[in-house]
Design a protein around this motif. Structure first.
Motif, short mmCIF file in Angstrom:
data_model
loop_
_atom_site.label_atom_id
_atom_site.label_comp_id
_atom_site.label_asym_id
_atom_site.label_seq_id
_atom_site.Cartn_x
_atom_site.Cartn_y
_atom_site.Cartn_z
N GLY A 30 0.49 -0.92 -0.39
CA GLY A 30 -0.39 0.28 0.05
C GLY A 30 0.92 1.61 -0.15
O GLY A 30 0.44 1.81 -0.17
N LYS A 31 2.01 1.38 0.35
CA LYS A 31 2.91 2.48 1.00
C LYS A 31 3.25 2.46 -0.62
O LYS A 31 3.21 4.16 -0.71
CB LYS A 31 4.09 2.27 2.09
N LEU A 32 3.49 1.50 -1.10
CA LEU A 32 4.00 1.49 -2.36
C LEU A 32 3.75 2.16 -3.29
O LEU A 32 3.84 2.92 -4.16
CB LEU A 32 4.60 -0.01 -3.40
N TRP A 33 2.64 2.38 -3.39
CA TRP A 33 1.04 2.16 -4.50
C TRP A 33 0.99 4.11 -3.71
O TRP A 33 0.41 4.78 -4.92
CB TRP A 33 -0.14 1.34 -4.12
N ASP A 34 0.50 4.12 -2.90
CA ASP A 34 0.63 5.94 -2.04
C ASP A 34 1.15 6.41 -3.24
O ASP A 34 1.82 7.37 -3.68
CB ASP A 34 0.90 5.78 -0.64
N GLY A 35 2.95 6.10 -2.85
CA GLY A 35 4.63 6.78 -3.07
C GLY A 35 4.16 6.53 -5.04
O GLY A 35 4.29 7.84 -5.59
N VAL A 36 3.65 5.93 -5.48
CA VAL A 36 3.53 5.96 -7.09
C VAL A 36 2.37 6.64 -7.80
O VAL A 36 3.04 7.25 -8.37
CB VAL A 36 3.26 4.04 -7.58
N ARG A 37 1.61 6.87 -6.85
CA ARG A 37 0.20 7.49 -6.71
C ARG A 37 0.83 9.13 -7.03
O ARG A 37 0.33 10.00 -7.87
CB ARG A 37 -1.29 7.31 -6.26
N LEU A 38 1.56 9.46 -5.80
CA LEU A 38 2.11 10.96 -5.52
C LEU A 38 2.76 11.34 -6.28
O LEU A 38 2.64 12.26 -7.20
CB LEU A 38 2.28 10.77 -4.17
N VAL A 39 3.80 10.51 -7.24
CA VAL A 39 5.08 11.06 -8.10
C VAL A 39 4.24 11.04 -9.68
O VAL A 39 4.40 12.01 -10.74
CB VAL A 39 6.01 9.80 -7.95
N ALA A 40 3.20 10.32 -9.75
CA ALA A 40 2.47 9.88 -10.87
C ALA A 40 1.63 11.27 -11.27
O ALA A 40 0.94 11.77 -12.29
CB ALA A 40 1.73 9.13 -11.65
N ALA A 41 0.98 11.74 -10.50
CA ALA A 41 -0.20 12.29 -10.10
C ALA A 41 0.63 14.40 -9.84
O ALA A 41 0.43 15.39 -10.52
CB ALA A 41 -0.59 12.72 -8.59
N THR A 42 1.97 13.79 -10.16
CA THR A 42 3.24 15.13 -10.06
C THR A 42 3.12 15.96 -11.32
O THR A 42 3.63 15.34 -12.89
CB THR A 42 4.20 15.10 -9.42
N ASP A 43 2.74 17.16 -12.44
CA ASP A 43 2.38 17.41 -13.26
C ASP A 43 4.34 17.31 -13.98
O ASP A 43 4.69 18.35 -13.20
CB ASP A 43 2.35 19.05 -13.04
N GLY A 44 4.56 17.14 -14.85
CA GLY A 44 5.83 17.12 -15.86
C GLY A 44 6.82 16.29 -15.58
O GLY A 44 7.47 16.21 -15.56
N PHE A 45 6.25 15.35 -13.82
CA PHE A 45 7.13 13.72 -13.26
C PHE A 45 6.99 13.16 -14.50
O PHE A 45 5.80 12.74 -15.08
CB PHE A 45 6.32 14.07 -12.33
#
Length: 198
Positions: free
Chosen positions: A169-184
């Motif tokens: 779950g923590k990895l999922w949270d992190g992946v979603r966080l960076v994926a939702a960052t504009d320009g990442f």
């Protein structure tokens, strides 16, 4: 409403297998469900790979998956993928292992007649459509797995062994966080180990 993560895989890829097992863990600890889709490393590399027996075997595997989905619906994909992955990767029998397809179809409760799809182009239009849908989300520089959730798509994560429980779950949270960052676009390092199938 539970969000859906769309997941594109090729059963021949051990890294996609690891990520798929992680995604099943994520479903247990986060509010998300996975919709499974087929992509093809054979199609992705068809311009540069020799069309030898190994290439044809890879293509045959995904043809059977698409045929199963066409005849029995999207819910047929995960059981068949799981049966294939256990034989190909966990048992180490590879894509050319005797009986891999036959046994996998039987375990998934699917008819042996689907084997015929492996050697025909009857399902190639549907296969290419599924493959293209995944690739168009992330670009042609990547392979499998592809995950799309809440209008963001990414390749990976590539991880071994597959995290379990809250670590998943923590990895999922992190992946979603960076994926939702504009320009990442990318985080990457060289792989220093082979897949660990637990």
């Amino acid at each position: 409403m539970t969000p859906t993560a769309d997941f594109w895989f090729d059963p021949a890829c051990p890294w996609a297998w690891m990520t798929s097992r992680w995604m099943l863990e994520v479903e247990q600890v986060r509010d998300v469900r996975t919709a499974w889709h087929v992509m093809s490393l054979a199609i992705l590399n068809e311009e540069r790979d020799e069309h030898d027996a190994n290439w044809l075997r890879k293509l045959g595997l995904v043809r059977v998956l698409i045929a199963a989905e066409q005849a029995h619906g999207n819910d047929a994909l995960l059981p068949l993928y799981t049966a294939l992955g256990n034989r190909i990767h966990v048992e180490g029998r590879g894509i050319n292992g005797d009986g891999v397809l036959e046994e996998s179809l039987a375990e998934a409760g699917l008819p042996a007649s689907l084997l015929e799809a492996a050697t025909t182009d009857q399902y190639d239009e549907a296969l290419r459509k599924s493959h293209r849908e995944g690739m168009e989300l992330v670009g042609m520089e990547v392979g499998t797995p592809i995950i799309s959730v809440e209008d963001t798509a990414f390749f990976g994560p590539v991880v071994t062994p597959a995290p379990k429980g809250e670590a998943a779950g923590k990895l999922w949270d992190g992946v979603r966080l960076v994926a939702a960052t504009d320009g990442f676009f990318e985080l990457k390092r060289t792989r220093d180990r082979e897949p660990v199938f637990e």
